[in-house]
Design a protein around this motif. Structure first.
Motif, PDB file in Angstrom:
ATOM      1  N   GLY A   1      33.157  13.665  46.616  1.00  0.00           N
ATOM      2  CA  GLY A   1      32.354  14.876  46.605  1.00  0.00           C
ATOM      3  C   GLY A   1      31.844  15.181  48.003  1.00  0.00           C
ATOM      4  N   TYR A   2      31.666  16.475  48.300  1.00  0.00           N
ATOM      5  CA  TYR A   2      31.128  16.888  49.600  1.00  0.00           C
ATOM      6  C   TYR A   2      30.004  17.885  49.368  1.00  0.00           C
ATOM      7  CZ  TYR A   2      35.006  14.504  51.794  1.00  0.00           C
ATOM      8  OH  TYR A   2      35.878  13.522  52.208  1.00  0.00           O
TER       9      TYR A   2
ATOM     10  N   MET B   1      24.534  23.556  35.410  1.00  0.00           N
ATOM     11  CA  MET B   1      25.897  23.117  35.148  1.00  0.00           C
ATOM     12  C   MET B   1      25.933  21.793  34.383  1.00  0.00           C
ATOM     13  SD  MET B   1      28.985  24.207  35.677  1.00  0.00           S
ATOM     14  CE  MET B   1      29.658  23.582  34.163  1.00  0.00           C
ATOM     15  N   LYS B   2      25.011  20.920  34.708  1.00  0.00           N
ATOM     16  CA  LYS B   2      24.956  19.625  34.023  1.00  0.00           C
ATOM     17  C   LYS B   2      24.764  19.812  32.525  1.00  0.00           C
ATOM     18  CE  LYS B   2      22.469  15.214  34.027  1.00  0.00           C
ATOM     19  NZ  LYS B   2      21.365  14.451  34.671  1.00  0.00           N
ATOM     20  N   GLU B   3      23.896  20.727  32.134  1.00  0.00           N
ATOM     21  CA  GLU B   3      23.643  20.954  30.716  1.00  0.00           C
ATOM     22  C   GLU B   3      24.883  21.499  30.013  1.00  0.00           C
ATOM     23  OE1 GLU B   3      20.980  19.925  29.083  1.00  0.00           O
ATOM     24  OE2 GLU B   3      20.419  19.060  31.040  1.00  0.00           O
ATOM     25  N   ILE B   4      25.626  22.369  30.693  1.00  0.00           N
ATOM     26  CA  ILE B   4      26.864  22.909  30.120  1.00  0.00           C
ATOM     27  C   ILE B   4      27.863  21.785  29.879  1.00  0.00           C
ATOM     28  CG2 ILE B   4      28.851  24.391  30.584  1.00  0.00           C
ATOM     29  CD1 ILE B   4      26.967  26.257  32.111  1.00  0.00           C
ATOM     30  N   ILE B   5      28.004  20.907  30.865  1.00  0.00           N
ATOM     31  CA  ILE B   5      28.935  19.781  30.737  1.00  0.00           C
ATOM     32  C   ILE B   5      28.519  18.864  29.588  1.00  0.00           C
ATOM     33  CG2 ILE B   5      29.767  17.678  31.881  1.00  0.00           C
ATOM     34  CD1 ILE B   5      29.666  19.283  34.521  1.00  0.00           C
ATOM     35  N   LYS B   6      27.234  18.602  29.483  1.00  0.00           N
ATOM     36  CA  LYS B   6      26.737  17.751  28.390  1.00  0.00           C
ATOM     37  C   LYS B   6      27.027  18.392  27.031  1.00  0.00           C
ATOM     38  CE  LYS B   6      22.563  16.258  28.874  1.00  0.00           C
ATOM     39  NZ  LYS B   6      21.131  16.330  29.244  1.00  0.00           N
ATOM     40  N   GLU B   7      26.900  19.700  26.934  1.00  0.00           N
ATOM     41  CA  GLU B   7      27.193  20.395  25.686  1.00  0.00           C
ATOM     42  C   GLU B   7      28.676  20.273  25.330  1.00  0.00           C
ATOM     43  OE1 GLU B   7      25.912  24.405  26.111  1.00  0.00           O
ATOM     44  OE2 GLU B   7      23.774  23.891  26.258  1.00  0.00           O
TER      45      GLU B   7
ATOM     46  N   GLN C   1      28.162  16.049  53.760  1.00  0.00           N
ATOM     47  CA  GLN C   1      28.049  14.618  53.508  1.00  0.00           C
ATOM     48  C   GLN C   1      29.029  14.230  52.398  1.00  0.00           C
ATOM     49  OE1 GLN C   1      25.958  12.400  55.227  1.00  0.00           O
ATOM     50  NE2 GLN C   1      25.595  14.169  56.535  1.00  0.00           N
ATOM     51  N   GLN C   2      29.680  13.083  52.580  1.00  0.00           N
ATOM     52  CA  GLN C   2      30.615  12.608  51.564  1.00  0.00           C
ATOM     53  C   GLN C   2      29.890  11.759  50.524  1.00  0.00           C
ATOM     54  OE1 GLN C   2      34.550  10.885  52.686  1.00  0.00           O
ATOM     55  NE2 GLN C   2      33.865   9.093  51.542  1.00  0.00           N
ATOM     56  N   TYR C   3      30.247  11.976  49.248  1.00  0.00           N
ATOM     57  CA  TYR C   3      29.644  11.227  48.149  1.00  0.00           C
ATOM     58  C   TYR C   3      30.744  10.577  47.326  1.00  0.00           C
ATOM     59  CZ  TYR C   3      25.144  13.528  49.004  1.00  0.00           C
ATOM     60  OH  TYR C   3      23.965  13.969  49.566  1.00  0.00           O
ATOM     61  N   ASP C   4      30.614   9.263  47.091  1.00  0.00           N
ATOM     62  CA  ASP C   4      31.523   8.578  46.184  1.00  0.00           C
ATOM     63  C   ASP C   4      31.101   8.789  44.728  1.00  0.00           C
ATOM     64  OD1 ASP C   4      32.958   7.643  48.350  1.00  0.00           O
ATOM     65  OD2 ASP C   4      31.877   5.744  48.453  1.00  0.00           O
ATOM     66  N   GLU C   5      29.821   9.018  44.500  1.00  0.00           N
ATOM     67  CA  GLU C   5      29.304   9.272  43.150  1.00  0.00           C
ATOM     68  C   GLU C   5      29.508  10.742  42.810  1.00  0.00           C
ATOM     69  OE1 GLU C   5      28.151   7.007  41.121  1.00  0.00           O
ATOM     70  OE2 GLU C   5      28.371   5.376  42.576  1.00  0.00           O
ATOM     71  N   ILE C   6      30.677  11.054  42.286  1.00  0.00           N
ATOM     72  CA  ILE C   6      31.020  12.471  42.144  1.00  0.00           C
ATOM     73  C   ILE C   6      30.405  13.119  40.919  1.00  0.00           C
ATOM     74  CG2 ILE C   6      33.179  12.128  43.397  1.00  0.00           C
ATOM     75  CD1 ILE C   6      34.566  12.524  40.683  1.00  0.00           C
TER      76      ILE C   6
ATOM     77  N   LEU D   1      27.295  13.311  40.594  1.00  0.00           N
ATOM     78  CA  LEU D   1      26.064  13.910  41.090  1.00  0.00           C
ATOM     79  C   LEU D   1      26.272  15.404  41.354  1.00  0.00           C
ATOM     80  CD1 LEU D   1      25.032  11.244  43.768  1.00  0.00           C
ATOM     81  CD2 LEU D   1      23.953  11.582  41.532  1.00  0.00           C
ATOM     82  N   TYR D   2      25.248  16.194  41.188  1.00  0.00           N
ATOM     83  CA  TYR D   2      25.237  17.601  41.575  1.00  0.00           C
ATOM     84  C   TYR D   2      26.416  18.419  41.026  1.00  0.00           C
ATOM     85  CZ  TYR D   2      22.468  15.167  45.134  1.00  0.00           C
ATOM     86  OH  TYR D   2      21.591  14.342  45.775  1.00  0.00           O
TER      87      TYR D   2
END
Length: 363
Positions: free
Chosen positions: A256-257, A1-7, A261-266, A268-269
């Protein structure tokens, strides 16, 4: 998914995308989006819990309540649930309805996720005397009268993010640098964002961040166009205008969850992590009024459940076995209404259309 977003970022004119675009990709990309992939999201093996996953009491109670009220409100035996998740609420609602009514229920489900549709089909298999109809949109259901219900729907809408810096409101964008996703802030140029802040009278403090739900208004408009007579029940977590301005919320609510676990750095992943933000309840109310969805009431979830009759669901029993069905049911009910339970975090917003003063008799 990260690569798709970068594209997508690389293909964009300014090499950046809005947070709303990022969330749309991360959550709803047809093949790699979080809600579209074949993995468990709800429950112990997922990333979060919902009230309907705590116990079937939640769905059954609302099904019984609607079975008592629909006829006196002049409504047909019909409900549309938008975003049915694993189908546990739907099953509970149908079973609760059938405990109180012999009328054949039409249960419409608006669901785009193939994964969740498969879960719903499995959960609802074997139920009789009910018509279950899946659709991609509310308009496709052609349901003009009845109840529309959603549980934790609006919190998953893509949102824009703004932040005030040096006295100027900036929109926060997502860009890519050195193979990493990162934020970039530029002064707001989208007049829709400015209009939302003005209409909602949201005056940001220096350094304050907040989410802007531009997707909410067209969605509410689509509901109002489809529904000619009935009511809309929205169960979600959110804030009023006054609550948004509290200093403790100066960093906004987008989170993010992942694996509970809760993540403020959304950033990520992407595609693996649920992304949510708190609902603007006043905007939900105001948009409804614009499109003839009249606001009836906002109440905390435990207050709604008590008004709907959940205390009547408590079962007297003398069985000392804590694992008996009566014991488990009573514990589930208490978890839904006692202070500190899940219901303390949720509100229920009720809006109506075409019902006149009848909706005042919902309880």
């Amino acid at each position: 998914m990260k690569e798709i977003i970068k594209e997508v970022i690389e293909a964009s004119p300014k090499k950046m995308i809005t947070y709303a675009d990022y969330m749309q990709l991360a959550l709803y990309h047809p093949k790699k989006g979080y809600y579209m992939t074949q993995r468990q999201k709800i429950g112990k093996g997922g990333d979060f819990y919902t009230s309907s996953n705590v116990s079937d009491v939640f769905g059954k109670l609302i099904g019984k309540w609607y079975a008592r009220k629909y006829d006196e409100l002049g409504l047909p035996p019909a409900i549309c649930e938008i975003g049915s998740g694993n189908g546990r609420f739907a099953r509970g609602f149908i079973e609760g309805w059938q405990e109180r009514s012999t009328k054949t229920l039409s249960y419409y489900i608006v669901e785009k996720s193939p994964y969740h549709r498969s879960l719903q089909n499995g959960e609802l298999a074997g139920l009789e005397n009910v018509n279950i109809i899946h659709s991609d949109t509310l308009a496709e259901t052609k349901m003009e009268q009845g109840m529309i219900f959603s549980n934790e729907l609006f919190d998953a809408f893509p949102v824009h993010v703004v932040e005030k810096r040096d006295g100027v409101v900036h929109e926060v964008f997502v860009t890519s640098e050195n193979d990493q996703l990162k934020e970039m802030k530029i002064p707001v140029s989208d007049e829709r964002i400015r209009a939302f802040l003005d209409d909602q009278q949201l005056m940001l403090a220096e350094g304050q961040r907040i989410e802007i739900p531009l997707a909410m208004e067209p969605f509410i408009e689509s509901i109002a166009k489809s529904l000619q007579k009935g009511f809309l029940i929205t169960v979600d977590y959110g804030y009023t205008k006054e609550e948004w301005m509290h200093p403790s919320r100066r960093r906004g609510s987008l989170r993010g969850y992942f694996n509970h676990q809760q993540y403020d750095e959304i950033l990520l992943y992407p595609g693996e992590m649920d992304l949510t933000s708190h609902v603007h309840f006043d905007a939900l109310k105001d948009f409804g009024e614009v499109y003839d969805l009249e606001f009836v009431q906002k109440m905390r979830q435990d207050e709604f459940l008590i008004a709907a009759g959940i205390l009547e669901e408590l079962r007297p029993h003398q069985d000392p076995n804590p694992f008996s069905e009566a014991s488990k049911r009573n514990r589930a009910i208490r978890s839904l209404i006692l202070p500190g339970g899940i219901s303390q975090s949720f509100d229920v917003v009720i809006q109506k259309k075409g019902l006149g003063k009848q909706a005042l008799k919902l309880f």
